[in-house]
Design an enzyme around this catalytic site. Structure first.
Site, PDB file in Angstrom:
ATOM      1  N   ASN A   1      11.265   2.727   9.302  1.00  8.39           N
ATOM      2  CA  ASN A   1      12.643   2.238   9.272  1.00  8.39           C
ATOM      3  C   ASN A   1      13.559   3.440   9.469  1.00  8.39           C
ATOM      4  O   ASN A   1      13.104   4.591   9.452  1.00  8.39           O
ATOM      5  CB  ASN A   1      12.963   1.482   7.972  1.00  8.39           C
ATOM      6  CG  ASN A   1      12.821   2.365   6.757  1.00  8.39           C
ATOM      7  OD1 ASN A   1      13.551   3.332   6.582  1.00  8.39           O
ATOM      8  ND2 ASN A   1      11.844   2.057   5.916  1.00  8.39           N
TER       9      ASN A   1
ATOM     10  N   VAL B   1       2.653  -0.755   7.307  1.00 12.56           N
ATOM     11  CA  VAL B   1       2.086   0.410   8.001  1.00 12.56           C
ATOM     12  C   VAL B   1       2.698   1.711   7.448  1.00 12.56           C
ATOM     13  O   VAL B   1       1.986   2.692   7.191  1.00 12.56           O
ATOM     14  CB  VAL B   1       2.363   0.297   9.515  1.00 12.56           C
ATOM     15  CG1 VAL B   1       2.112   1.607  10.236  1.00 12.56           C
ATOM     16  CG2 VAL B   1       1.514  -0.819  10.122  1.00 12.56           C
ATOM     17  N   ASP B   2       3.995   1.697   7.278  1.00 13.13           N
ATOM     18  CA  ASP B   2       4.730   2.882   6.817  1.00 13.13           C
ATOM     19  C   ASP B   2       4.211   3.348   5.452  1.00 13.13           C
ATOM     20  O   ASP B   2       3.919   4.543   5.247  1.00 13.13           O
ATOM     21  CB  ASP B   2       6.216   2.488   6.733  1.00 13.13           C
ATOM     22  CG  ASP B   2       7.167   3.659   6.738  1.00 13.13           C
ATOM     23  OD1 ASP B   2       6.712   4.799   6.974  1.00 13.13           O
ATOM     24  OD2 ASP B   2       8.367   3.432   6.502  1.00 13.13           O
TER      25      ASP B   2
ATOM     26  N   GLY C   1       5.536  -7.474  11.156  1.00  5.20           N
ATOM     27  CA  GLY C   1       5.231  -7.694   9.735  1.00  5.20           C
ATOM     28  C   GLY C   1       6.512  -7.989   8.976  1.00  5.20           C
ATOM     29  O   GLY C   1       7.119  -9.048   9.144  1.00  5.20           O
TER      30      GLY C   1
ATOM     31  N   ASP D   1      -7.415  -0.567  10.762  1.00  3.41           N
ATOM     32  CA  ASP D   1      -6.359   0.025   9.943  1.00  3.41           C
ATOM     33  C   ASP D   1      -5.824   1.244  10.703  1.00  3.41           C
ATOM     34  O   ASP D   1      -6.593   2.135  11.058  1.00  3.41           O
ATOM     35  CB  ASP D   1      -6.968   0.443   8.599  1.00  3.41           C
ATOM     36  CG  ASP D   1      -5.935   0.995   7.633  1.00  3.41           C
ATOM     37  OD1 ASP D   1      -4.940   1.613   8.082  1.00  3.41           O
ATOM     38  OD2 ASP D   1      -6.145   0.843   6.419  1.00  3.41           O
ATOM     39  N   ILE D   2      -4.531   1.262  10.925  1.00  2.00           N
ATOM     40  CA  ILE D   2      -3.926   2.341  11.721  1.00  2.00           C
ATOM     41  C   ILE D   2      -4.186   3.723  11.098  1.00  2.00           C
ATOM     42  O   ILE D   2      -4.296   4.715  11.820  1.00  2.00           O
ATOM     43  CB  ILE D   2      -2.401   2.086  11.915  1.00  2.00           C
ATOM     44  CG1 ILE D   2      -1.818   2.975  13.001  1.00  2.00           C
ATOM     45  CG2 ILE D   2      -1.626   2.256  10.630  1.00  2.00           C
ATOM     46  CD1 ILE D   2      -2.101   2.534  14.398  1.00  2.00           C
TER      47      ILE D   2
HETATM   48  N1  AR6 Z   1      -2.917  -0.912   9.933  1.00  2.00           N
HETATM   49  C1  AR6 Z   1      -2.607  -1.676  11.007  1.00  2.00           C
HETATM   50  N2  AR6 Z   1      -1.715  -2.677  10.972  1.00  2.00           N
HETATM   51  C2  AR6 Z   1      -1.111  -2.929   9.787  1.00  2.00           C
HETATM   52  C3  AR6 Z   1      -1.364  -2.171   8.620  1.00  2.00           C
HETATM   53  C4  AR6 Z   1      -2.324  -1.127   8.719  1.00  2.00           C
HETATM   54  N3  AR6 Z   1      -2.640  -0.336   7.682  1.00  2.00           N
HETATM   55  N4  AR6 Z   1      -0.589  -2.664   7.612  1.00  2.00           N
HETATM   56  C5  AR6 Z   1       0.137  -3.684   8.137  1.00  2.00           C
HETATM   57  N5  AR6 Z   1      -0.197  -3.861   9.439  1.00  2.00           N
HETATM   58  P1  AR6 Z   1       4.918  -3.739   9.140  1.00  2.00           P
HETATM   59  P2  AR6 Z   1       7.419  -3.882  10.691  1.00  2.00           P
HETATM   60  C6  AR6 Z   1       0.350  -4.809  10.424  1.00  2.00           C
HETATM   61  O1  AR6 Z   1       5.480  -4.628   8.101  1.00  2.00           O
HETATM   62  O2  AR6 Z   1       7.310  -5.355  10.815  1.00  2.00           O
HETATM   63  C7  AR6 Z   1       8.218  -1.068   6.290  1.00  2.00           C
HETATM   64  O3  AR6 Z   1       8.756  -1.262   5.015  1.00  2.00           O
HETATM   65  C8  AR6 Z   1       1.128  -5.999   9.926  1.00  2.00           C
HETATM   66  O4  AR6 Z   1       0.250  -7.080   9.631  1.00  2.00           O
HETATM   67  O5  AR6 Z   1       4.158  -2.550   8.716  1.00  2.00           O
HETATM   68  O6  AR6 Z   1       7.786  -3.070  11.897  1.00  2.00           O
HETATM   69  C9  AR6 Z   1       9.014  -0.057   7.092  1.00  2.00           C
HETATM   70  O7  AR6 Z   1       9.492   1.005   6.273  1.00  2.00           O
HETATM   71  C10 AR6 Z   1       2.036  -6.310  11.100  1.00  2.00           C
HETATM   72  O8  AR6 Z   1       1.350  -7.095  12.084  1.00  2.00           O
HETATM   73  O9  AR6 Z   1       6.078  -3.186  10.141  1.00  2.00           O
HETATM   74  C11 AR6 Z   1      10.142  -0.891   7.629  1.00  2.00           C
HETATM   75  O10 AR6 Z   1      11.168  -1.055   6.655  1.00  2.00           O
HETATM   76  C12 AR6 Z   1       2.307  -4.950  11.727  1.00  2.00           C
HETATM   77  O11 AR6 Z   1       1.293  -4.078  11.201  1.00  2.00           O
HETATM   78  C13 AR6 Z   1       9.474  -2.227   7.897  1.00  2.00           C
HETATM   79  O12 AR6 Z   1       8.354  -2.278   7.024  1.00  2.00           O
HETATM   80  C14 AR6 Z   1       3.665  -4.362  11.406  1.00  2.00           C
HETATM   81  O13 AR6 Z   1       4.008  -4.677  10.071  1.00  2.00           O
HETATM   82  C15 AR6 Z   1       8.951  -2.304   9.314  1.00  2.00           C
HETATM   83  O14 AR6 Z   1       8.479  -3.607   9.546  1.00  2.00           O
END
Ligand code: AR6
Length: 169
Positions: free
Chosen positions: A24, A33-34, A124, A10-11
């Site tokens: 974003n 993640v955000d 994601g 988990d980041i």
């Molecule tokens: N720790 C590590 N990796 C994670 C975690 C975590 N806690 N949670 C999810 N992932 P994403 P994006 C993985 O959706 O695609 C937001 O609404 C996840 O499985 O977080 O860049 C922002 O505000 C995936 O492989 O980011 C933007 O609007 C990766 O992290 C949008 O999502 C990235 O997933 C950004 O989308």
């Protein structure tokens, strides 16, 4: 040469100097993640994001750029927010995804960070295929060879971890 590793985790739990947020353009939070970073890091992060918007990014942070704030209550010292591209099947946006890694590393070095953790940006909610996202991430960090000790890719599931392990081979 910077040491690069991929781990499952988990980041928000990474004990490194800087963690990268898959943000974003609004810099005002979201899911994935955000959402986790703002939830666990607390309101100090959002407060600095609002200040950055007001001072420098009235239209939002452009895709491929990166900015730093405090990490609030997270174990890290800084959060580096970067905006990944939304995946497109018809347009090649790979340069923008590479730019996220490159710009985040540049900001990390400017801050004086020695250790940085990245999630798999854009893979994601933004829909980027994980194998391609992993390849771009690893190739970009290797080609930049940043003046850091250590870069960790933190992957949320086995599929993502396997993709990064393959890219690192
Ligand atoms: N720790 C590590 N990796 C994670 C975690 C975590 N806690 N949670 C999810 N992932 P994403 P994006 C993985 O959706 O695609 C937001 O609404 C996840 O499985 O977080 O860049 C922002 O505000 C995936 O492989 O980011 C933007 O609007 C990766 O992290 C949008 O999502 C990235 O997933 C950004 O989308």
């Amino acid at each position: 040469m910077v040491l690069i590793e991929a781990v499952r985790g988990d980041i928000t739990e990474q004990q490194v100097d800087a963690v990268v947020n898959a943000a974003n353009s609004s810099l005002l939070g979201g899911g994935g993640v955000d959402g986790a970073i703002h939830r666990k890091g607390g309101p100090a992060i959002l407060s600095e994001c609002r200040d950055l918007r007001a001072a420098h990014y009235d239209k939002g942070l452009p895709t491929g750029k990166a900015v730093a704030t405090t990490a609030g209550q997270l174990p890290a010292r800084w959060v580096i927010h970067t905006v990944g591209p939304v995946w497109s099947a018809t347009e090649d946006r790979s340069a923008l995804l590479a730019s996220c890694y490159r710009e985040s590393l540049r900001v990390a070095a400017e801050l004086g960070a020695r250790t940085v953790a990245f999630p798999a940006i854009s893979t994601g909610i933004f829909g980027w295929p994980i194998d391609d996202g992993a390849r771009i991430a690893v190739e970009t960090v290797r080609s930049v060879d940043p003046p850091l000790e250590y870069v960790r890719f933190v992957l949320f599931d086995d599929g993502a971890l396997n993709a990064f392990a393959a890219a690192l081979e």
